[in-house]
Design a protein around this motif. Structure first.
Motif, PDB file in Angstrom:
ATOM      1  N   MET A   1      -1.908  -5.382   5.245  1.00 48.49           N
ATOM      2  CA  MET A   1      -1.676  -5.617   6.634  1.00 48.49           C
ATOM      3  C   MET A   1      -0.063  -6.120   6.714  1.00 48.49           C
ATOM      4  SD  MET A   1      -3.881  -3.971   7.749  1.00 48.49           S
ATOM      5  CE  MET A   1      -4.405  -3.873   9.287  1.00 48.49           C
ATOM      6  N   LEU A   2       0.543  -6.566   6.397  1.00 51.47           N
ATOM      7  CA  LEU A   2       1.318  -7.803   5.806  1.00 51.47           C
ATOM      8  C   LEU A   2       2.994  -7.582   5.070  1.00 51.47           C
ATOM      9  CD1 LEU A   2       1.864 -10.649   7.490  1.00 51.47           C
ATOM     10  CD2 LEU A   2       2.079 -11.597   5.354  1.00 51.47           C
ATOM     11  N   LEU A   3       3.519  -6.727   6.504  1.00 50.87           N
ATOM     12  CA  LEU A   3       4.792  -7.545   5.266  1.00 50.87           C
ATOM     13  C   LEU A   3       5.553  -8.552   4.947  1.00 50.87           C
ATOM     14  CD1 LEU A   3       6.862  -5.012   9.708  1.00 50.87           C
ATOM     15  CD2 LEU A   3       5.997  -4.010   6.755  1.00 50.87           C
ATOM     16  N   HIS A   4       6.171  -7.893   4.026  1.00 50.78           N
ATOM     17  CA  HIS A   4       6.412  -9.021   2.909  1.00 50.78           C
ATOM     18  C   HIS A   4       6.811  -8.670   1.864  1.00 50.78           C
ATOM     19  CE1 HIS A   4       3.033  -7.364   0.733  1.00 50.78           C
ATOM     20  NE2 HIS A   4       4.221  -7.966  -0.437  1.00 50.78           N
ATOM     21  N   GLY A   5       8.282  -9.710   1.213  1.00 56.80           N
ATOM     22  CA  GLY A   5       8.639  -9.232   0.152  1.00 56.80           C
ATOM     23  C   GLY A   5       9.372 -10.381  -0.577  1.00 56.80           C
ATOM     24  N   THR A   6      10.296  -9.699  -1.977  1.00 56.08           N
ATOM     25  CA  THR A   6      10.398 -10.717  -2.838  1.00 56.08           C
ATOM     26  C   THR A   6      11.701 -11.413  -1.962  1.00 56.08           C
ATOM     27  OG1 THR A   6       9.988 -10.048  -4.176  1.00 56.08           O
ATOM     28  CG2 THR A   6      10.974 -12.174  -4.939  1.00 56.08           C
ATOM     29  N   GLY A   7      12.165 -12.873  -1.803  1.00 47.81           N
ATOM     30  CA  GLY A   7      13.153 -13.553  -1.548  1.00 47.81           C
ATOM     31  C   GLY A   7      14.210 -13.160  -2.529  1.00 47.81           C
ATOM     32  N   ALA A   8      15.532 -13.545  -2.105  1.00 46.60           N
ATOM     33  CA  ALA A   8      16.843 -13.383  -2.681  1.00 46.60           C
ATOM     34  C   ALA A   8      16.891 -14.848  -3.313  1.00 46.60           C
ATOM     35  CB  ALA A   8      17.845 -12.747  -1.773  1.00 46.60           C
ATOM     36  N   ASN A   9      17.000 -14.868  -4.575  1.00 49.02           N
ATOM     37  CA  ASN A   9      17.329 -16.222  -5.007  1.00 49.02           C
ATOM     38  C   ASN A   9      19.057 -16.393  -5.508  1.00 49.02           C
ATOM     39  OD1 ASN A   9      17.765 -18.467  -7.176  1.00 49.02           O
ATOM     40  ND2 ASN A   9      15.956 -17.402  -8.372  1.00 49.02           N
ATOM     41  N   THR A  10      19.151 -17.959  -4.155  1.00 46.77           N
ATOM     42  CA  THR A  10      20.833 -17.904  -4.494  1.00 46.77           C
ATOM     43  C   THR A  10      20.973 -18.940  -4.985  1.00 46.77           C
ATOM     44  OG1 THR A  10      19.288 -18.594  -2.083  1.00 46.77           O
ATOM     45  CG2 THR A  10      20.316 -17.217  -2.093  1.00 46.77           C
ATOM     46  N   SER A  11      19.682 -20.199  -5.324  1.00 45.87           N
ATOM     47  CA  SER A  11      20.099 -21.535  -6.396  1.00 45.87           C
ATOM     48  C   SER A  11      21.226 -20.757  -7.329  1.00 45.87           C
ATOM     49  CB  SER A  11      18.548 -21.733  -6.924  1.00 45.87           C
ATOM     50  OG  SER A  11      18.340 -20.920  -7.617  1.00 45.87           O
ATOM     51  N   GLN A  12      21.610 -21.554  -7.748  1.00 40.85           N
ATOM     52  CA  GLN A  12      22.230 -22.023  -8.898  1.00 40.85           C
ATOM     53  C   GLN A  12      21.360 -22.008 -10.350  1.00 40.85           C
ATOM     54  OE1 GLN A  12      25.240 -21.817  -9.040  1.00 40.85           O
ATOM     55  NE2 GLN A  12      25.273 -21.251  -7.244  1.00 40.85           N
TER      56      GLN A  12
ATOM     57  N   ARG B   1       0.754  -1.112   0.188  1.00 39.06           N
ATOM     58  CA  ARG B   1      -0.233  -0.197  -0.089  1.00 39.06           C
ATOM     59  C   ARG B   1       0.559   1.266   0.063  1.00 39.06           C
ATOM     60  NH1 ARG B   1      -1.124   0.256   6.491  1.00 39.06           N
ATOM     61  NH2 ARG B   1      -2.218  -1.763   6.089  1.00 39.06           N
ATOM     62  N   GLY B   2       0.122   2.038  -0.644  1.00 41.20           N
ATOM     63  CA  GLY B   2       0.904   3.681  -0.697  1.00 41.20           C
ATOM     64  C   GLY B   2       1.746   4.172   1.047  1.00 41.20           C
ATOM     65  N   MET B   3       1.554   4.215   1.849  1.00 42.17           N
ATOM     66  CA  MET B   3       1.601   4.382   2.562  1.00 42.17           C
ATOM     67  C   MET B   3       1.466   3.374   4.304  1.00 42.17           C
ATOM     68  SD  MET B   3      -0.617   7.185   3.620  1.00 42.17           S
ATOM     69  CE  MET B   3       0.241   8.207   5.456  1.00 42.17           C
ATOM     70  N   ASP B   4       2.174   4.195   5.383  1.00 42.61           N
ATOM     71  CA  ASP B   4       1.477   3.185   7.069  1.00 42.61           C
ATOM     72  C   ASP B   4       0.565   4.584   6.821  1.00 42.61           C
ATOM     73  OD1 ASP B   4       3.993   4.925   6.913  1.00 42.61           O
ATOM     74  OD2 ASP B   4       5.527   3.986   7.943  1.00 42.61           O
ATOM     75  N   PHE B   5      -0.818   3.742   7.330  1.00 39.81           N
ATOM     76  CA  PHE B   5      -1.748   4.939   8.067  1.00 39.81           C
ATOM     77  C   PHE B   5      -1.356   4.383   9.405  1.00 39.81           C
ATOM     78  CE2 PHE B   5      -3.740   2.835   3.675  1.00 39.81           C
ATOM     79  CZ  PHE B   5      -3.270   4.550   3.586  1.00 39.81           C
ATOM     80  N   ARG B   6      -1.381   3.818  10.213  1.00 42.10           N
ATOM     81  CA  ARG B   6      -0.723   4.013  11.752  1.00 42.10           C
ATOM     82  C   ARG B   6      -2.351   3.552  12.499  1.00 42.10           C
ATOM     83  NH1 ARG B   6       4.546   4.365  13.455  1.00 42.10           N
ATOM     84  NH2 ARG B   6       5.732   4.485  11.112  1.00 42.10           N
ATOM     85  N   ASP B   7      -3.230   4.072  12.001  1.00 40.40           N
ATOM     86  CA  ASP B   7      -4.211   2.894  12.725  1.00 40.40           C
ATOM     87  C   ASP B   7      -5.680   2.923  11.703  1.00 40.40           C
ATOM     88  OD1 ASP B   7      -5.052   5.301  10.851  1.00 40.40           O
ATOM     89  OD2 ASP B   7      -5.988   6.691  12.692  1.00 40.40           O
TER      90      ASP B   7
ATOM     91  N   ARG C   1      -0.516  -7.840  12.440  1.00 40.90           N
ATOM     92  CA  ARG C   1      -0.910  -6.520  14.095  1.00 40.90           C
ATOM     93  C   ARG C   1      -0.322  -5.729  14.666  1.00 40.90           C
ATOM     94  NH1 ARG C   1      -3.636 -11.570  15.848  1.00 40.90           N
ATOM     95  NH2 ARG C   1      -4.885 -11.855  15.529  1.00 40.90           N
ATOM     96  N   TRP C   2       0.752  -4.881  13.680  1.00 40.50           N
ATOM     97  CA  TRP C   2       1.714  -3.868  13.412  1.00 40.50           C
ATOM     98  C   TRP C   2       1.161  -3.763  13.205  1.00 40.50           C
ATOM     99  CZ3 TRP C   2       7.351  -6.690  13.261  1.00 40.50           C
ATOM    100  CH2 TRP C   2       7.957  -7.452  13.262  1.00 40.50           C
ATOM    101  N   ASN C   3       0.115  -2.649  13.055  1.00 43.48           N
ATOM    102  CA  ASN C   3      -0.077  -1.439  12.045  1.00 43.48           C
ATOM    103  C   ASN C   3       0.310   0.035  12.828  1.00 43.48           C
ATOM    104  OD1 ASN C   3      -1.641  -0.615   9.749  1.00 43.48           O
ATOM    105  ND2 ASN C   3      -2.876   0.405  11.531  1.00 43.48           N
ATOM    106  N   ASP C   4       0.199  -0.059  13.785  1.00 45.34           N
ATOM    107  CA  ASP C   4       0.788   1.632  14.402  1.00 45.34           C
ATOM    108  C   ASP C   4       1.887   1.394  14.455  1.00 45.34           C
ATOM    109  OD1 ASP C   4       1.120  -1.034  15.953  1.00 45.34           O
ATOM    110  OD2 ASP C   4       1.055  -0.456  17.984  1.00 45.34           O
ATOM    111  N   ARG C   5       2.698   0.593  14.169  1.00 41.38           N
ATOM    112  CA  ARG C   5       4.688   0.665  14.395  1.00 41.38           C
ATOM    113  C   ARG C   5       5.329   0.541  13.385  1.00 41.38           C
ATOM    114  NH1 ARG C   5       4.288  -4.626  17.461  1.00 41.38           N
ATOM    115  NH2 ARG C   5       2.300  -4.341  17.740  1.00 41.38           N
ATOM    116  N   ILE C   6       4.753  -0.112  12.172  1.00 42.10           N
ATOM    117  CA  ILE C   6       5.248   0.285  10.543  1.00 42.10           C
ATOM    118  C   ILE C   6       5.663   0.960  10.406  1.00 42.10           C
ATOM    119  CG2 ILE C   6       5.582  -1.204   8.264  1.00 42.10           C
ATOM    120  CD1 ILE C   6       3.570  -3.018   9.418  1.00 42.10           C
ATOM    121  N   ASP C   7       7.095   0.633   9.619  1.00 37.05           N
ATOM    122  CA  ASP C   7       8.084   2.088   8.930  1.00 37.05           C
ATOM    123  C   ASP C   7       8.190   1.703   7.872  1.00 37.05           C
ATOM    124  OD1 ASP C   7       9.909   4.035   8.639  1.00 37.05           O
ATOM    125  OD2 ASP C   7      11.244   3.373   9.691  1.00 37.05           O
TER     126      ASP C   7
END
Ligand SMILES: O=C(O)CCC(=O)C(=O)O
Ligand SMILES: [Fe+2]
Length: 309
Positions: A225-236, A157-163, A194-200
């Motif tokens: 609401m969930l923090l996530h991201g693509t993992g590094a691909n360390t495979s050959q 999402r575009g920003m951390d809303f906090r509430d 559930r960390w919406n009040d403190r995500i930076d």
């Protein structure tokens, strides 16, 4: 690099320069495991903020859809590599991103109106005013390739809303390969919904995460609401193909203006539900704003906004 009116990669990187704080994973409950049970998915979504539903696609379906995806990426690359790389949040040039999916093949139209995705969207987003249908907020494929780095951990999402108390997007990743830590499985921060009040998200904070490993043919389900991201691909030598979709309530602005992006001749044969999802309706929250400036061809594609699923 900027494409059209996009943010310049250089500006974006400046915002995410130095890490000054590390946040460890701190989740007490059992971690979601791949499951065939929709009931378990709902429990996992509630407790951990994500879930992994297996066996949504058969092995043959995965193979077919994956082949379409790699063929389409190759087709775009032959025209210009920049059409499928350097998505502005990716750390390097290695991953491949593909957009305008509904134009490309019935598989990418079918994913959008898959009954499981619609059922879980209703569960995650709840009822809508006048029972208007949800909208596809964003849609694209992400193919990690050997040597690609990890994406920064973020919220979709575009920003951390906090509430913000409730999700504004249901999110799904269709796994067209086994998702394993080594080939860049999506990383998640369990319990962070559930960390919406403190995500930076302004940079400076590094969130530790773990890989959401999933067999091919699974759906990874989460929300904005969930923090996530693509993992590094360390495979050959192993790629990891995911098709990622977000749905939002009908009063939110989707990231993609599908009726202006998609081919009307492709859309002509599609279902009312698919067209609703892609925004082919002149009605929003009960108000009918006629598409007077649209072509006759586009207007003919409009459907009523009321959900019938
Ligand atoms: O492909 C993935 O694993 C996740 C990508 C993602 O989170 C994003 O591009 O927003
Ligand atoms: Fe994301």
């Amino acid at each position: 690099m900027a494409i059209g009116d996009a943010v310049r990669m250089e500006d974006y990187k400046d915002n995410h320069a130095a890490t000054i704080r590390r946040v460890p994973v701190a989740f007490e409950g059992p971690l979601p495991r791949p499951t065939r049970s929709l009931e378990q998915v709902k429990i996992d979504l509630d407790q951990a903020g994500y879930a992994i539903l297996t066996d949504v696609l058969t092995a043959d379906e995965v193979r077919e859809a994956r082949q379409v995806l790699v063929d389409e990426i190759a087709r775009e690359e032959a025209i210009d590599e920049n059409r499928v790389r350097r998505f502005f949040t990716d750390p390097d040039d290695k991953n491949r991103r593909l957009s305008r999916l509904p134009n490309r093949h019935h598989w990418f139209r079918d994913f959008l109106e898959h009954p499981v995705a619609l059922h879980l969207t209703k569960h995650i987003l709840g009822p809508t005013l006048l029972n208007e249908g949800y909208l596809v907020h964003s849609y694209g494929a992400n193919l990690t390739r050997p040597g690609s780095g990890e994406q920064f951990i973020h919220l979709d999402r575009g920003m951390d809303f906090r509430d913000q108390q409730k999700p504004l997007q249901s999110r799904f990743i269709w796994c067209l390969d086994p998702f394993e830590e080594a080939n860049g499985a999506t990383r998640v921060v369990p319990g962070s919904h559930r960390w919406n009040d403190r995500i930076d998200m302004t940079g400076g904070t590094y969130y530790e995460s773990l890989a959401a490993e999933a067999p091919a043919g699974s759906l990874i389900i989460y929300s904005d609401m969930l923090l996530h991201g693509t993992g590094a691909n360390t495979s050959q030598d192993r790629e990891r193909a995911g098709v990622i979709v977000g749905y939002c309530p009908p009063w939110c602005r989707p990231m993609i203006n599908f009726p202006l992006v998609l081919d009307p001749t492709v859309m002509a044969g599609t279902s009312r539900t698919l067209r609703q999802l892609l925004g082919y309706s002149s009605v929003s929250i009960g108000f009918d704003e006629q598409w007077d400036s649209a072509s006759d061809e586009l207007r003919a594609l409009c459907v009523p906004a009321t959900m019938d699923y």
